[in-house]
Design a protein around this motif. Structure first.
Motif, PDB file in Angstrom:
ATOM      1  N   LEU A 129      -7.324   8.509  -5.551  1.00  0.00           N
ATOM      2  CA  LEU A 129      -7.965   7.413  -6.274  1.00  0.00           C
ATOM      3  C   LEU A 129      -8.168   7.867  -7.710  1.00  0.00           C
ATOM      4  O   LEU A 129      -8.968   8.769  -7.967  1.00  0.00           O
ATOM      5  CB  LEU A 129      -9.316   7.060  -5.648  1.00  0.00           C
ATOM      6  CG  LEU A 129      -9.297   6.250  -4.355  1.00  0.00           C
ATOM      7  CD1 LEU A 129     -10.713   6.098  -3.827  1.00  0.00           C
ATOM      8  CD2 LEU A 129      -8.683   4.884  -4.585  1.00  0.00           C
ATOM      9  N   ARG A 130      -7.445   7.259  -8.622  1.00  0.00           N
ATOM     10  CA  ARG A 130      -7.570   7.618 -10.034  1.00  0.00           C
ATOM     11  C   ARG A 130      -8.172   6.431 -10.777  1.00  0.00           C
ATOM     12  O   ARG A 130      -7.540   5.389 -10.916  1.00  0.00           O
ATOM     13  CB  ARG A 130      -6.211   8.001 -10.619  1.00  0.00           C
ATOM     14  CG  ARG A 130      -6.293   8.460 -12.071  1.00  0.00           C
ATOM     15  CD  ARG A 130      -4.982   9.048 -12.570  1.00  0.00           C
ATOM     16  NE  ARG A 130      -4.698  10.321 -11.929  1.00  0.00           N
ATOM     17  CZ  ARG A 130      -3.726  10.520 -11.038  1.00  0.00           C
ATOM     18  NH1 ARG A 130      -2.949   9.522 -10.679  1.00  0.00           N
ATOM     19  NH2 ARG A 130      -3.526  11.702 -10.502  1.00  0.00           N
ATOM     20  N   PHE A 131      -9.399   6.623 -11.258  1.00  0.00           N
ATOM     21  CA  PHE A 131     -10.125   5.534 -11.901  1.00  0.00           C
ATOM     22  C   PHE A 131      -9.828   5.487 -13.395  1.00  0.00           C
ATOM     23  O   PHE A 131     -10.029   6.482 -14.096  1.00  0.00           O
ATOM     24  CB  PHE A 131     -11.632   5.715 -11.699  1.00  0.00           C
ATOM     25  CG  PHE A 131     -12.094   5.502 -10.286  1.00  0.00           C
ATOM     26  CD1 PHE A 131     -12.486   4.246  -9.857  1.00  0.00           C
ATOM     27  CD2 PHE A 131     -12.133   6.561  -9.385  1.00  0.00           C
ATOM     28  CE1 PHE A 131     -12.915   4.044  -8.553  1.00  0.00           C
ATOM     29  CE2 PHE A 131     -12.556   6.372  -8.085  1.00  0.00           C
ATOM     30  CZ  PHE A 131     -12.949   5.111  -7.663  1.00  0.00           C
ATOM     31  N   MET A 169       0.845  -1.188   0.000  1.00  0.00           N
ATOM     32  CA  MET A 169       0.000   0.000   0.000  1.00  0.00           C
ATOM     33  C   MET A 169       0.881   1.239   0.000  1.00  0.00           C
ATOM     34  O   MET A 169       1.796   1.367   0.808  1.00  0.00           O
ATOM     35  CB  MET A 169      -0.895   0.007   1.239  1.00  0.00           C
ATOM     36  CG  MET A 169      -2.105   0.893   1.100  1.00  0.00           C
ATOM     37  SD  MET A 169      -3.269   0.306  -0.134  1.00  0.00           S
ATOM     38  CE  MET A 169      -3.984  -1.085   0.696  1.00  0.00           C
ATOM     39  N   VAL A 170       0.629   2.119  -0.934  1.00  0.00           N
ATOM     40  CA  VAL A 170       1.446   3.318  -1.048  1.00  0.00           C
ATOM     41  C   VAL A 170       0.566   4.547  -0.979  1.00  0.00           C
ATOM     42  O   VAL A 170      -0.651   4.458  -0.961  1.00  0.00           O
ATOM     43  CB  VAL A 170       2.250   3.320  -2.369  1.00  0.00           C
ATOM     44  CG1 VAL A 170       3.286   2.223  -2.367  1.00  0.00           C
ATOM     45  CG2 VAL A 170       1.330   3.168  -3.562  1.00  0.00           C
ATOM     46  N   ARG A 171       1.199   5.685  -0.961  1.00  0.00           N
ATOM     47  CA  ARG A 171       0.476   6.911  -0.689  1.00  0.00           C
ATOM     48  C   ARG A 171      -0.171   7.515  -1.927  1.00  0.00           C
ATOM     49  O   ARG A 171      -1.190   8.172  -1.836  1.00  0.00           O
ATOM     50  CB  ARG A 171       1.450   7.920  -0.058  1.00  0.00           C
ATOM     51  CG  ARG A 171       0.806   9.237   0.343  1.00  0.00           C
ATOM     52  CD  ARG A 171      -0.226   9.055   1.429  1.00  0.00           C
ATOM     53  NE  ARG A 171      -0.932  10.289   1.700  1.00  0.00           N
ATOM     54  CZ  ARG A 171      -2.086  10.366   2.304  1.00  0.00           C
ATOM     55  NH1 ARG A 171      -2.693   9.278   2.694  1.00  0.00           N
ATOM     56  NH2 ARG A 171      -2.664  11.519   2.528  1.00  0.00           N
ATOM     57  N   TYR A 172       0.392   7.299  -3.110  1.00  0.00           N
ATOM     58  CA  TYR A 172      -0.098   8.001  -4.282  1.00  0.00           C
ATOM     59  C   TYR A 172      -0.625   7.029  -5.323  1.00  0.00           C
ATOM     60  O   TYR A 172      -0.021   5.998  -5.595  1.00  0.00           O
ATOM     61  CB  TYR A 172       1.002   8.872  -4.880  1.00  0.00           C
ATOM     62  CG  TYR A 172       1.471   9.921  -3.911  1.00  0.00           C
ATOM     63  CD1 TYR A 172       0.666  11.012  -3.608  1.00  0.00           C
ATOM     64  CD2 TYR A 172       2.690   9.800  -3.263  1.00  0.00           C
ATOM     65  CE1 TYR A 172       1.074  11.972  -2.698  1.00  0.00           C
ATOM     66  CE2 TYR A 172       3.109  10.757  -2.347  1.00  0.00           C
ATOM     67  CZ  TYR A 172       2.296  11.835  -2.072  1.00  0.00           C
ATOM     68  OH  TYR A 172       2.696  12.772  -1.166  1.00  0.00           O
ATOM     69  N   ALA A 173      -1.753   7.400  -5.930  1.00  0.00           N
ATOM     70  CA  ALA A 173      -2.450   6.487  -6.829  1.00  0.00           C
ATOM     71  C   ALA A 173      -1.666   6.181  -8.098  1.00  0.00           C
ATOM     72  O   ALA A 173      -1.934   5.200  -8.746  1.00  0.00           O
ATOM     73  CB  ALA A 173      -3.816   7.046  -7.199  1.00  0.00           C
ATOM     74  N   ARG A 174      -0.713   7.018  -8.475  1.00  0.00           N
ATOM     75  CA  ARG A 174       0.058   6.690  -9.676  1.00  0.00           C
ATOM     76  C   ARG A 174       0.845   5.398  -9.476  1.00  0.00           C
ATOM     77  O   ARG A 174       1.279   4.771 -10.426  1.00  0.00           O
ATOM     78  CB  ARG A 174       1.014   7.836 -10.036  1.00  0.00           C
ATOM     79  CG  ARG A 174       2.070   8.141  -8.990  1.00  0.00           C
ATOM     80  CD  ARG A 174       3.053   9.188  -9.513  1.00  0.00           C
ATOM     81  NE  ARG A 174       4.020   9.577  -8.505  1.00  0.00           N
ATOM     82  CZ  ARG A 174       3.874  10.581  -7.666  1.00  0.00           C
ATOM     83  NH1 ARG A 174       2.767  11.293  -7.709  1.00  0.00           N
ATOM     84  NH2 ARG A 174       4.790  10.881  -6.776  1.00  0.00           N
ATOM     85  N   ASP A 175       1.019   4.994  -8.205  1.00  0.00           N
ATOM     86  CA  ASP A 175       1.706   3.754  -7.889  1.00  0.00           C
ATOM     87  C   ASP A 175       0.733   2.622  -7.576  1.00  0.00           C
ATOM     88  O   ASP A 175       1.157   1.524  -7.252  1.00  0.00           O
ATOM     89  CB  ASP A 175       2.637   3.955  -6.685  1.00  0.00           C
ATOM     90  CG  ASP A 175       3.701   4.994  -6.963  1.00  0.00           C
ATOM     91  OD1 ASP A 175       3.994   5.776  -6.057  1.00  0.00           O
ATOM     92  OD2 ASP A 175       4.213   5.025  -8.088  1.00  0.00           O
ATOM     93  N   VAL A 176      -0.561   2.886  -7.644  1.00  0.00           N
ATOM     94  CA  VAL A 176      -1.571   1.895  -7.285  1.00  0.00           C
ATOM     95  C   VAL A 176      -2.364   1.498  -8.524  1.00  0.00           C
ATOM     96  O   VAL A 176      -2.949   2.346  -9.191  1.00  0.00           O
ATOM     97  CB  VAL A 176      -2.539   2.453  -6.217  1.00  0.00           C
ATOM     98  CG1 VAL A 176      -3.687   1.478  -5.988  1.00  0.00           C
ATOM     99  CG2 VAL A 176      -1.802   2.696  -4.912  1.00  0.00           C
ATOM    100  N   LYS A 177      -2.354   0.225  -8.822  1.00  0.00           N
ATOM    101  CA  LYS A 177      -3.207  -0.290  -9.882  1.00  0.00           C
ATOM    102  C   LYS A 177      -4.482  -0.777  -9.210  1.00  0.00           C
ATOM    103  O   LYS A 177      -4.483  -1.775  -8.488  1.00  0.00           O
ATOM    104  CB  LYS A 177      -2.503  -1.431 -10.618  1.00  0.00           C
ATOM    105  CG  LYS A 177      -3.257  -1.914 -11.847  1.00  0.00           C
ATOM    106  CD  LYS A 177      -2.459  -2.990 -12.570  1.00  0.00           C
ATOM    107  CE  LYS A 177      -3.213  -3.470 -13.804  1.00  0.00           C
ATOM    108  NZ  LYS A 177      -2.467  -4.543 -14.500  1.00  0.00           N
ATOM    109  N   LEU A 178      -5.586  -0.064  -9.434  1.00  0.00           N
ATOM    110  CA  LEU A 178      -6.806  -0.336  -8.678  1.00  0.00           C
ATOM    111  C   LEU A 178      -7.290  -1.770  -8.838  1.00  0.00           C
ATOM    112  O   LEU A 178      -7.830  -2.358  -7.900  1.00  0.00           O
ATOM    113  CB  LEU A 178      -7.908   0.642  -9.100  1.00  0.00           C
ATOM    114  CG  LEU A 178      -7.671   2.124  -8.782  1.00  0.00           C
ATOM    115  CD1 LEU A 178      -8.914   2.935  -9.102  1.00  0.00           C
ATOM    116  CD2 LEU A 178      -7.272   2.333  -7.336  1.00  0.00           C
ATOM    117  N   SER A 179      -7.082  -2.359 -10.012  1.00  0.00           N
ATOM    118  CA  SER A 179      -7.550  -3.732 -10.226  1.00  0.00           C
ATOM    119  C   SER A 179      -6.834  -4.728  -9.320  1.00  0.00           C
ATOM    120  O   SER A 179      -7.363  -5.805  -9.027  1.00  0.00           O
ATOM    121  CB  SER A 179      -7.364  -4.135 -11.690  1.00  0.00           C
ATOM    122  OG  SER A 179      -6.001  -4.056 -12.069  1.00  0.00           O
ATOM    123  N   ASP A 180      -5.628  -4.389  -8.853  1.00  0.00           N
ATOM    124  CA  ASP A 180      -4.915  -5.268  -7.922  1.00  0.00           C
ATOM    125  C   ASP A 180      -5.638  -5.374  -6.587  1.00  0.00           C
ATOM    126  O   ASP A 180      -5.382  -6.293  -5.802  1.00  0.00           O
ATOM    127  CB  ASP A 180      -3.492  -4.753  -7.676  1.00  0.00           C
ATOM    128  CG  ASP A 180      -2.575  -4.995  -8.861  1.00  0.00           C
ATOM    129  OD1 ASP A 180      -2.941  -5.811  -9.732  1.00  0.00           O
ATOM    130  OD2 ASP A 180      -1.508  -4.365  -8.920  1.00  0.00           O
TER     131      ASP A 180
END
Length: 221
Positions: free
Chosen positions: A81-83, A44-55
């Motif tokens: 949260l970037r959809f 879990m990271v702080r910024y959504a550019r590092d988060v793939k929501l489907s994961d």
């Protein structure tokens, strides 16, 4: 070659003990290893550019209920949260308690649709600001954790008679831009106290109630 009988008697038990201990170690080592190496969960990271929501189970297929998965990300918190393009199905409000999760923004780059199938707002921002618009009345925690919650570039479509787009209470510098809300009860619901609200370039269309509903509101914008 002669081997001393006493030495032979000593060597044999030691060899047996060594083999037994080795066997016990190997059995314990093998038993402690998982039969299948499980993939690690994404950190879990702080910024959504590092988060793939489907994961995290947030898929935009228009069928999967992603409410719990999105709430978990908000509470983590990831901050942004970037959809990606898609339709995301909610069955109850996603609550953004700013004092607990810190600065939070939601964006969809104009290509993400939220299908709100439950009563209430798709996204509900809650702050703790009880002051006026004067900077002197803003508590440090509001600047540190609650300032400038944002919604940008998403569409919210009501699929329930009491569905609402966005709701907010006691927020500071709430900024809503390029939002589309259709077929809901209200587009944006502001209640109690909200300071320095900015709503711009939004389309609140074909809703049954009010586009921007100001309820018992102490507002400065």
């Amino acid at each position: 070659m002669k081997v001393d009988a006493m030495k032979l008697k000593t060597l044999i038990p030691l060899s047996v003990i060594t083999l037994v201990l080795t066997g016990l170690f190997l059995n314990h080592h093998e038993a402690s290893q998982p039969l299948v190496k499980l993939p690690q969960k994404p950190k879990m990271v702080r910024y959504a550019r590092d988060v793939k929501l489907s994961d995290y189970g947030v898929v935009g297929d228009g069928k999967t209920d992603v409410t719990a998965a999105i709430q978990k990300l908000v509470d983590a918190p990831v901050g942004v949260l970037r959809f990606p393009t898609g339709q995301y199905r909610l069955t109850k409000p996603v609550v953004i308690d700013l004092n607990k999760v810190g600065p939070t923004s939601i964006s969809g780059d104009g290509t993400a649709t939220i299908l709100m199938e439950g009563a209430g707002p798709a996204f509900h921002f809650i702050g703790t600001h009880n002051g006026t618009a004067s900077p002197k009345t803003v508590q440090p925690v509001v600047w540190e954790r609650e300032r400038s919650p944002m919604v940008d570039g998403i569409e919210i479509v009501g699929k329930h008679p009491e569905a609402i787009g966005i709701a907010a209470s006691k927020t500071m510098q709430l900024t809503i831009t390029r939002l589309v809300v259709r077929k809901a009860l209200h587009g944006i619901h502001l209640y109690e106290r909200n300071r320095n609200v900015s709503i711009d370039d939004c389309h609140l269309y074909e809703n049954e109630g009010v586009g921007i509903y100001l309820e018992n509101l102490n507002l400065h914008q």
